[in-house]
Motif scaffolding. Structure first.
Motif, PDB file in Angstrom:
ATOM      1  N   ILE A   1       0.840  -1.206   0.000  1.00 24.46           N
ATOM      2  CA  ILE A   1       0.000   0.000   0.000  1.00 24.46           C
ATOM      3  C   ILE A   1       0.872   1.252   0.000  1.00 24.46           C
ATOM      4  O   ILE A   1       0.618   2.196  -0.760  1.00 24.46           O
ATOM      5  N   GLU A   2       1.915   1.249   0.812  1.00 25.63           N
ATOM      6  CA  GLU A   2       2.788   2.421   0.850  1.00 25.63           C
ATOM      7  C   GLU A   2       3.533   2.580  -0.475  1.00 25.63           C
ATOM      8  O   GLU A   2       3.721   3.693  -0.951  1.00 25.63           O
ATOM      9  N   TYR A   3       3.939   1.480  -1.097  1.00 28.42           N
ATOM     10  CA  TYR A   3       4.597   1.560  -2.404  1.00 28.42           C
ATOM     11  C   TYR A   3       3.654   2.202  -3.434  1.00 28.42           C
ATOM     12  O   TYR A   3       4.065   3.096  -4.181  1.00 28.42           O
ATOM     13  N   LEU A   4       2.410   1.766  -3.458  1.00 28.12           N
ATOM     14  CA  LEU A   4       1.446   2.342  -4.418  1.00 28.12           C
ATOM     15  C   LEU A   4       1.226   3.826  -4.150  1.00 28.12           C
ATOM     16  O   LEU A   4       1.149   4.635  -5.088  1.00 28.12           O
ATOM     17  N   TYR A   5       1.128   4.194  -2.891  1.00 27.35           N
ATOM     18  CA  TYR A   5       0.980   5.597  -2.523  1.00 27.35           C
ATOM     19  C   TYR A   5       2.189   6.404  -3.007  1.00 27.35           C
ATOM     20  O   TYR A   5       2.046   7.475  -3.605  1.00 27.35           O
ATOM     21  N   ARG A   6       3.399   5.902  -2.743  1.00 22.90           N
ATOM     22  CA  ARG A   6       4.622   6.593  -3.167  1.00 22.90           C
ATOM     23  C   ARG A   6       4.749   6.625  -4.689  1.00 22.90           C
ATOM     24  O   ARG A   6       5.277   7.589  -5.250  1.00 22.90           O
ATOM     25  N   LEU A   7       4.250   5.607  -5.365  1.00 28.24           N
ATOM     26  CA  LEU A   7       4.283   5.586  -6.825  1.00 28.24           C
ATOM     27  C   LEU A   7       3.414   6.701  -7.395  1.00 28.24           C
ATOM     28  O   LEU A   7       3.820   7.407  -8.320  1.00 28.24           O
ATOM     29  N   VAL A   8       2.245   6.897  -6.826  1.00 32.21           N
ATOM     30  CA  VAL A   8       1.379   8.008  -7.238  1.00 32.21           C
ATOM     31  C   VAL A   8       2.049   9.338  -6.898  1.00 32.21           C
ATOM     32  O   VAL A   8       2.038  10.280  -7.694  1.00 32.21           O
ATOM     33  N   GLN A   9       2.651   9.397  -5.730  1.00 27.42           N
ATOM     34  CA  GLN A   9       3.299  10.620  -5.268  1.00 27.42           C
ATOM     35  C   GLN A   9       4.493  11.006  -6.142  1.00 27.42           C
ATOM     36  O   GLN A   9       4.635  12.168  -6.530  1.00 27.42           O
ATOM     37  N   TYR A  10       5.365  10.043  -6.471  1.00 26.49           N
ATOM     38  CA  TYR A  10       6.620  10.347  -7.164  1.00 26.49           C
ATOM     39  C   TYR A  10       6.619   9.989  -8.652  1.00 26.49           C
ATOM     40  O   TYR A  10       7.508  10.426  -9.383  1.00 26.49           O
TER      41      TYR A  10
ATOM     42  N   LEU B   1      12.370   3.616  -2.843  1.00 25.99           N
ATOM     43  CA  LEU B   1      13.311   4.222  -1.893  1.00 25.99           C
ATOM     44  C   LEU B   1      12.612   5.009  -0.794  1.00 25.99           C
ATOM     45  O   LEU B   1      13.180   5.218   0.274  1.00 25.99           O
ATOM     46  N   ASN B   2      11.383   5.452  -1.042  1.00 22.17           N
ATOM     47  CA  ASN B   2      10.667   6.278  -0.076  1.00 22.17           C
ATOM     48  C   ASN B   2       9.653   5.518   0.763  1.00 22.17           C
ATOM     49  O   ASN B   2       8.928   6.128   1.558  1.00 22.17           O
ATOM     50  N   ILE B   3       9.602   4.208   0.640  1.00 24.97           N
ATOM     51  CA  ILE B   3       8.786   3.398   1.541  1.00 24.97           C
ATOM     52  C   ILE B   3       9.439   3.485   2.919  1.00 24.97           C
ATOM     53  O   ILE B   3      10.657   3.381   3.053  1.00 24.97           O
TER      54      ILE B   3
END
Length: 108
Positions: free
Chosen positions: A61-70, A78-80
């Motif tokens: 979930i955090e990876y998907l969130y960061r993917l949308v973010q970055y 790297l930002n998880i």
């Protein structure tokens, strides 16, 4: 903790992955790399304290969130928070002796 050497289980960019209680690595010489092993041991601790399955759910979930973010796969990875903690502390070989419970929260 168990070591598994298998280059076919890993994506091209990655040299290792932790799947509690295993550390999977691309080459056997990584067993001697203290920084690499410490990074993966941090992930073992994170997975254990989250009871493994919730760790992977949170990670995804955090990876998907960061993917949308970055909008970049590698930057998202790297930002998880789990990776941020592991990369920030991988050179501190004694880090796990003093690490408070759920320390990854500070890296959100």
């Amino acid at each position: 903790m168990f070591f598994v050497v298998n280059k076919y289980l890993l994506r091209r960019r990655f040299v290792g992955v932790t799947l509690w209680p295993f550390i999977v690595m691309r080459t056997p010489d990584l067993k001697k790399d203290e920084v690499f092993i410490n990074h993966e041991k941090i992930h073992i601790r994170q997975q254990a304290e989250m009871l493994v399955i919730p760790f992977f759910i949170w990670y995804a979930i955090e990876y998907l969130y960061r993917l949308v973010q970055y909008r970049d796969n590698y930057v998202a990875y790297l930002n998880i928070s789990f990776e941020r903690e592991a990369y920030a502390r991988e050179c501190e070989i004694n880090y796990l002796r003093e690490r408070p419970f759920w320390s990854f929260i500070a890296y959100l």
